[in-house]
Structure formats: structure tokens, C-alpha cells
Design an enzyme around this catalytic site. Structure first.
Site, short mmCIF file in Angstrom:
data_model
loop_
_atom_site.label_atom_id
_atom_site.label_comp_id
_atom_site.label_asym_id
_atom_site.label_seq_id
_atom_site.Cartn_x
_atom_site.Cartn_y
_atom_site.Cartn_z
N GLU A 1 -9.05 8.50 -14.90
CA GLU A 1 -8.44 9.25 -13.81
C GLU A 1 -6.92 9.08 -13.83
O GLU A 1 -6.40 8.03 -14.22
CB GLU A 1 -9.00 8.76 -12.47
CG GLU A 1 -10.43 9.23 -12.29
CD GLU A 1 -11.07 8.74 -11.00
OE1 GLU A 1 -11.77 9.54 -10.38
OE2 GLU A 1 -10.87 7.58 -10.61
N SER B 1 2.86 -2.04 -14.64
CA SER B 1 2.33 -3.05 -13.72
C SER B 1 1.32 -3.91 -14.46
O SER B 1 0.40 -3.41 -15.10
CB SER B 1 1.66 -2.34 -12.54
OG SER B 1 0.95 -3.26 -11.75
N CYS C 1 -10.89 -7.68 -11.49
CA CYS C 1 -10.57 -8.11 -10.13
C CYS C 1 -11.63 -7.61 -9.14
O CYS C 1 -12.02 -6.44 -9.18
CB CYS C 1 -9.20 -7.59 -9.71
SG CYS C 1 -7.89 -8.13 -10.82
N CYS D 1 -4.38 3.33 -4.93
CA CYS D 1 -4.43 2.12 -5.76
C CYS D 1 -5.78 1.45 -5.66
O CYS D 1 -6.29 1.23 -4.57
CB CYS D 1 -3.42 1.09 -5.27
SG CYS D 1 -1.75 1.51 -5.59
N1 SAH Z 1 -3.85 -3.73 -14.13
C1 SAH Z 1 -2.57 -3.61 -13.58
C2 SAH Z 1 -2.23 -2.19 -13.17
C3 SAH Z 1 -3.28 -1.40 -12.45
S1 SAH Z 1 -3.68 -1.94 -10.80
C4 SAH Z 1 -2.37 -4.57 -12.41
O1 SAH Z 1 -3.35 -5.11 -11.92
O2 SAH Z 1 -1.22 -4.78 -12.05
C5 SAH Z 1 -2.25 -1.45 -9.86
C6 SAH Z 1 -2.10 -2.16 -8.53
O3 SAH Z 1 -3.17 -1.81 -7.65
C7 SAH Z 1 -2.13 -3.70 -8.62
O4 SAH Z 1 -1.04 -4.26 -7.95
C8 SAH Z 1 -3.44 -4.07 -7.94
O5 SAH Z 1 -3.38 -5.36 -7.34
C9 SAH Z 1 -3.57 -2.97 -6.93
N2 SAH Z 1 -4.94 -2.78 -6.45
C10 SAH Z 1 -6.10 -2.96 -7.13
N3 SAH Z 1 -7.15 -2.68 -6.34
C11 SAH Z 1 -6.66 -2.32 -5.12
C12 SAH Z 1 -7.25 -1.88 -3.90
N4 SAH Z 1 -8.55 -1.78 -3.78
N5 SAH Z 1 -6.42 -1.55 -2.90
C13 SAH Z 1 -5.08 -1.61 -3.03
N6 SAH Z 1 -4.47 -2.01 -4.16
C14 SAH Z 1 -5.25 -2.36 -5.19
FE1 SF4 Z 2 -7.29 -6.13 -11.87
FE2 SF4 Z 2 -5.40 -4.28 -12.46
FE3 SF4 Z 2 -7.61 -4.49 -13.97
FE4 SF4 Z 2 -7.81 -3.53 -11.48
S1 SF4 Z 2 -6.74 -2.58 -13.17
S2 SF4 Z 2 -9.17 -5.04 -12.49
S3 SF4 Z 2 -6.24 -4.74 -10.43
S4 SF4 Z 2 -6.03 -6.05 -13.70
#
Ligand code: SAH
Ligand code: SF4
Length: 341
Positions: free
Chosen positions: A89, A187, A114, A326
Site C-alpha cells: 500500500e 524512517s 512491532c 501510520c
Molecule cells: N519501519 C519504519 C517505518 C515504517 S513505520 C519504522 O518503524 O520507523 C512508520 C511510523 O509509524 C513509525 O514511527 C511507527 O512507530 C509508526 N506506527 C506504527 N504503527 C502505528 C500505529 N498503529 N499507529 C500510529 N503509528 C504507528
Molecule cells: Fe515496526 Fe516499522 Fe516494521 Fe511496523 S513497519 S513492524 S513500526 S519496524
């Protein structure tokens, strides 16, 4: 057949040499693919018919077409089906006249996993190719002038470092879309090898680090990735990055109710932020089906951090109603009601 999309200027020059096409035409080919955004080699009218035919015998230009497209007031989310059937996406955000931002995916799924992130729940499927990263941009660039790019969609960009940086080079060059490096943010959850390499990249690219929790144990529990460096190791790598680049970083912080939104959390977040030249960006949690988290006390944290002189903003959560915000990107056609497998 090979894809011309994703090839840099050097590679196109080598192709020209091999096919007996004059070397100076490599720039024209590059420009046609990456700036004029042609999709068919027959549009390469600056080449002689014979040269065009030779090129078309071995090469094509791939495109991404959305399998689904959803629109909210300020966002458009495209679900792209890749050549192998995998789904990613991409979100276009049109919040302000002068700022049109594209949130790009770098991987299908994510290895980090995560607990609060919909992408993380999918597991890791594969890295995106350079062409697949560019394809996301070019699809939207055909309708809008894109000013900013953020690698904040699906995946961990520093676990697909080479393809992400090569795509950025192609997007940044003036015979491409010429998107300014300072308008491109990568990021990361904190992959040290990526931070070290990024420090050597000559451009004014921006870096954002997702801290998640300022307390080691909570952070590790939420992220759940065995290879994750500690906060102190990451801060040390970021400090080194800053001594080399002199660039301010963003500390992203998704605020989860009862988990990382207390005053002690804010105090410790502030202490970490002070060790770096940084700006804190609080992200209100966006929910996805099956997740047990709820949105934390963003305003309390903001007030504390600001009162203590820390440069802090709250991210506008655009596109929640179409699961485009996000952490909501899961590559599911019609997210609501679908079960993840
Ligand atoms: N993998 C990278 C980039 C993609 S995630 C990273 O983790 O930085 C981009 C951002 O979205 C990150 O700061 C992450 O902590 C945040 N994020 C992930 N899941 C989220 C959620 N459910 N609500 C709000 N922000 C979220
Ligand atoms: Fe964690 Fe970023 Fe991967 Fe989502 S996209 S699982 S926030 S590292």
C-alpha cells in the site's frame, strides 16, 4: 525481458553501449522513463526506429496499477498488486497546497513485527525492488506533483537499504523527478548498519527514528525483534551520524494508552531527545482490527515536553477512515473485515 525502470544512468549507458546506441542517448532514455514517465518504449521518439526496436527486443518499462484505490478528504490510498501477486500500500497525502507527500512502502510485510503495527503483524514477505519503489511514486506523479516522500509505509527501509537508496538517487536526480533530498525522510526502527551507511550518503536526506518507548524493557516487548540494538547503542550511532552530517533528526513516538504515555515516559523521552539534535514527533496511535491498544494521552505529553523546552509536534493523522494512517497499512484488499493470514 528486463525492466528499464529501476536502472540508473550508468546502467542505461552500459545498455546503450551493448546495443550500439549512441551513449549520449542514455540521458534521453533515462529522462523519458523517470521524468516524462513514459510506459511504452514506442514513446521514445528521440531514438531512431531501429534503436528503439533493438531496445524493445530486450527491455520493457514496468508500471504499478492499483488493484484498489480508496479516497478520504485528504488522502488517497492505493493497493498495488505486484508481479508475484503480493500486495503493498502507498498513501498520497494532500494536506496543504504546497505540500503533497507520498508515504512509500519499502518491503512486503516487515521482519521487525512491532505489536502495535498492522504491517508488523503480517511478518516479512520480501524486499521491494527499485522498480517497485519507483512504481509507487510514478503512479501518483502522473496525477499530482509530488513534493515530499516519506519511507513510512510498509516495511523497514534500512533492511532494504540498497534498493531504497538507489530509488532515492533516481528520484532525486535533476533528469528524474528532481525531488529535493531534504524533502525525503527515511524512517527506521533503529538499524545501526543503516544509520552508519546513511551518514555516508552525500545528500541532505532526512532521518527519523521510531523510539516507541524510552524504557528498554518496554521497548523490546513492544517491538519484539531479537536483533534490536539498545536505545543507548542507537543514540550513539545517531550522535555519530549527526557529527558527520550536522542534520537534525526526528524522533517519532507512537503514543499508546497506559504503555508509554505517562509523565515518567515523557521525562525519559525528553532526556533521550536532549542527547541529540532532534525534534520529537508524537504520533497518535491508529488502530487496526485485532489490536488491543488504544490511543494514549498525546496532549499531556505534548504539554510536558514543550514546557521543558523540547521541540515537539503532533502528527496529523490523515486517512484513518480508510485505514491509510501510520501503522494501518497491511496490504489487505478492503482492510475492514478481512482476516490476516
Ligand atoms: N519501519 C519504519 C517505518 C515504517 S513505520 C519504522 O518503524 O520507523 C512508520 C511510523 O509509524 C513509525 O514511527 C511507527 O512507530 C509508526 N506506527 C506504527 N504503527 C502505528 C500505529 N498503529 N499507529 C500510529 N503509528 C504507528
Ligand atoms: Fe515496526 Fe516499522 Fe516494521 Fe511496523 S513497519 S513492524 S513500526 S519496524
Amino acid at each position: 525481458m528486463e525492466d528499464l525502470l529501476g536502472k540508473d544512468l550508468n546502467e542505461i549507458q552500459a545498455i546503450c553501449q551493448e546495443l550500439g546506441v549512441a551513449k549520449f542517448k542514455a540521458k534521453e532514455i533515462f529522462r523519458a522513463v523517470n521524468q516524462k514517465l513514459i510506459t511504452n518504449l514506442s514513446e521514445l521518439t528521440t531514438l531512431k526506429l531501429e534503436e528503439r526496436n533493438k531496445l524493445a527486443e530486450s527491455f520493457f518499462i514496468s508500471t504499478l496499477q492499483p488493484a484498489n484505490r480508496e479516497k478520504s478528504a485528504e488522502t488517497i490510498k492505493a493497493l498495488f498488486c505486484l508481479a508475484d501477486g503480493k500486495l503493498i500500500e502507498t498513501v498520497f497525502m494532500d494536506a496543504r497546497e504546497e505540500r503533497k507527500t507520498l508515504c512509500l512502502s519499502s518491503q512486503v510485510g516487515c521482519l521487525i513485527g512491532c505489536a502495535f503495527c498492522a504491517t508488523g503483524q503480517l511478518g516479512f514477505k520480501r524486499n521491494l525492488t527499485v522498480a517497485e519503489i519507483l512504481g509507487q511514486v510514478y503512479y501518483f506523479a502522473r496525477e499530482h506533483k509530488i513534493s515530499n516522500l516519506v519511507f513510512m509505509g510498509m516495511g523497514e527501509p534500512f533492511l532494504n537499504y540498497d534498493n531504497v537508496l538507489k530509488a532515492i538517487d533516481i528520484l532525486n536526480i535533476e533528469i528524474g523527478l528532481n525531488i529535493a533530498a531534504r524533502k525525503i525522510v527515511v524512517s527506521t526502527i533503529g538499524i545501526i548498519s543503516g544509520i552508519e551507511k546513511f551518514a555516508q550518503a552525500s545528500k541532505q536526506l532526512r532521518l527519523a527514528w521510531s523510539l516507541v518507548s524510552p524504557f528498554e524493557q518496554t521497548r523490546q516487548q513492544l517491538i519484539g525483534y531479537a536483533g534490536l540494538p539498545t536505545i543507548q547503542e542507537t543514540v550513539a550511532a545517531l550522535a555519530k551520524y549527526q557529527s558527520l552530517t550536522k542534520r537534525r533528526i526526528t524522533i517519532e513516538y507512537v503514543v499508546l494508552d497506559g504503555i508509554n504515555d505517562s509523565i515518567p515516559d515523557a521525562v525519559e523521552l525528553g532526556n533521550i531527545a536532549k542527547q541529540l539534535d532532534s525534534h520529537i514527533n508524537l504520533i497518535p496511535y491508529n488502530s487496526s482490527p485485532g489490536q488491543k491498544f488504544t490511543r494514549g494521552k498525546v496532549q499531556n505529553m505534548l504539554a510536558y515536553l514543550k514546557n521543558n523546552g523540547l521541540n515537539t509536534t503532533v502528527r496529523q493523522s490523515l486517512g484513518q477512515e480508510i485505514s491509510a494512517a501510520c501503522g494501518q497499512l497491511a496490504g489487505l484488499p478492503n482492510d475492514s473485515g478481512n482476516q490476516r493470514t
